[in-house]
Design a protein around this motif. Sequence first.
Motif, PDB file in Angstrom:
ATOM      1  N   LEU A  68       0.832  -1.208   0.000  1.00 36.33           N
ATOM      2  CA  LEU A  68       0.000   0.000   0.000  1.00 36.33           C
ATOM      3  C   LEU A  68       0.869   1.261   0.000  1.00 36.33           C
ATOM      4  O   LEU A  68       0.547   2.246  -0.673  1.00 36.33           O
ATOM      5  N   SER A  90       2.119   1.789  -3.370  1.00 41.31           N
ATOM      6  CA  SER A  90       1.063   2.198  -4.304  1.00 41.31           C
ATOM      7  C   SER A  90       0.836   3.707  -4.337  1.00 41.31           C
ATOM      8  O   SER A  90       0.031   4.192  -5.145  1.00 41.31           O
ATOM      9  N   LEU A  91       1.534   4.442  -3.472  1.00 39.60           N
ATOM     10  CA  LEU A  91       1.449   5.903  -3.518  1.00 39.60           C
ATOM     11  C   LEU A  91       2.325   6.398  -4.676  1.00 39.60           C
ATOM     12  O   LEU A  91       3.533   6.513  -4.561  1.00 39.60           O
ATOM     13  N   SER A  92       1.702   6.653  -5.801  1.00 44.19           N
ATOM     14  CA  SER A  92       2.431   7.069  -7.006  1.00 44.19           C
ATOM     15  C   SER A  92       2.696   8.571  -6.944  1.00 44.19           C
ATOM     16  O   SER A  92       1.820   9.388  -7.229  1.00 44.19           O
ATOM     17  N   ILE A 115       0.591  12.106  -7.672  1.00 47.43           N
ATOM     18  CA  ILE A 115       0.250  12.936  -6.511  1.00 47.43           C
ATOM     19  C   ILE A 115       0.850  14.324  -6.633  1.00 47.43           C
ATOM     20  O   ILE A 115       0.167  15.345  -6.449  1.00 47.43           O
ATOM     21  N   GLY A 148       4.202  -2.518  -5.313  1.00 43.13           N
ATOM     22  CA  GLY A 148       3.194  -1.476  -5.188  1.00 43.13           C
ATOM     23  C   GLY A 148       3.461  -0.323  -6.127  1.00 43.13           C
ATOM     24  O   GLY A 148       2.529   0.260  -6.707  1.00 43.13           O
ATOM     25  N   PRO A 151       0.275   0.030  -8.733  1.00 45.42           N
ATOM     26  CA  PRO A 151      -0.367   0.688  -7.584  1.00 45.42           C
ATOM     27  C   PRO A 151      -1.884   0.496  -7.560  1.00 45.42           C
ATOM     28  O   PRO A 151      -2.571   0.830  -8.517  1.00 45.42           O
ATOM     29  N   VAL A 152      -2.371  -0.023  -6.452  1.00 42.05           N
ATOM     30  CA  VAL A 152      -3.803  -0.282  -6.337  1.00 42.05           C
ATOM     31  C   VAL A 152      -4.602   1.010  -6.372  1.00 42.05           C
ATOM     32  O   VAL A 152      -5.766   1.025  -6.804  1.00 42.05           O
ATOM     33  N   PHE A 153      -4.017   2.131  -5.947  1.00 40.32           N
ATOM     34  CA  PHE A 153      -4.735   3.400  -5.892  1.00 40.32           C
ATOM     35  C   PHE A 153      -4.835   4.104  -7.250  1.00 40.32           C
ATOM     36  O   PHE A 153      -5.596   5.051  -7.401  1.00 40.32           O
ATOM     37  N   PHE A 154      -4.062   3.648  -8.233  1.00 36.28           N
ATOM     38  CA  PHE A 154      -4.013   4.341  -9.523  1.00 36.28           C
ATOM     39  C   PHE A 154      -4.173   3.370 -10.687  1.00 36.28           C
ATOM     40  O   PHE A 154      -3.451   3.435 -11.687  1.00 36.28           O
TER      41      PHE A 154
END
Length: 202
Positions: free
Chosen positions: A15, A18-20, A24, A98, A102-105
């Motif tokens: 996680l 996953s902060l790309s 950001i 991650g 990335p799961v967030f993107f």
Amino acid sequence: MFTLADIIAAGIAYLIGSLSFAVIVSRAVGLPDPHSYGSGNPGATNVLRSGSKKAAILTLLGDTLKGVAAVLLAKYFAAQFGITAAGIALVAIAVFLGHLWPVFFGFKGGKGVATAAGVLWALDWRMGLGLTLVWALVFAVTRVSSLAALMGSAMAPVLGYVFFGASPVFFATLAMAALLFWRHRDNIRRLLSGEEAAFKKR
């Protein structure tokens, strides 16, 4: 082989990875989505193509430090929560994965050079320094970022074996190096055909 604490730590590391930061930072400073121009790669090199050196530097720092943070946190809490040496190596791979997916993107991540460098610095400063020196030397001579990244990646498992032998850390560096080469497959084709662009000296 892995404890429950190892697996939970790896999940948290994924996680964090996953902060790309390319996305950001670009959003924070009002730049276009890095997927939409240049190589389409959400990394510092492509963000630099936007014309914002500040955004590129912040992206580089963010992507590097998340690798550092994930591994150092695992090391710090290892004794308290029972994270094993193999678990720390798993965390190293997880934060790297991650970044790649990335799961967030939407699972559209970067190539992983900066995050891998951060991971190696946190695993052992000698590996981090070795990779960084190889990258800097190759880039200074060729001005080709992808070639520098590939040469540094190739050295990672060599240094991992020199300092740790056939250990989980070595296998983690080997896995990251293989993924880095795979993510740079288009760059490799352009390097072989002489079409890879170099950064001009200013």
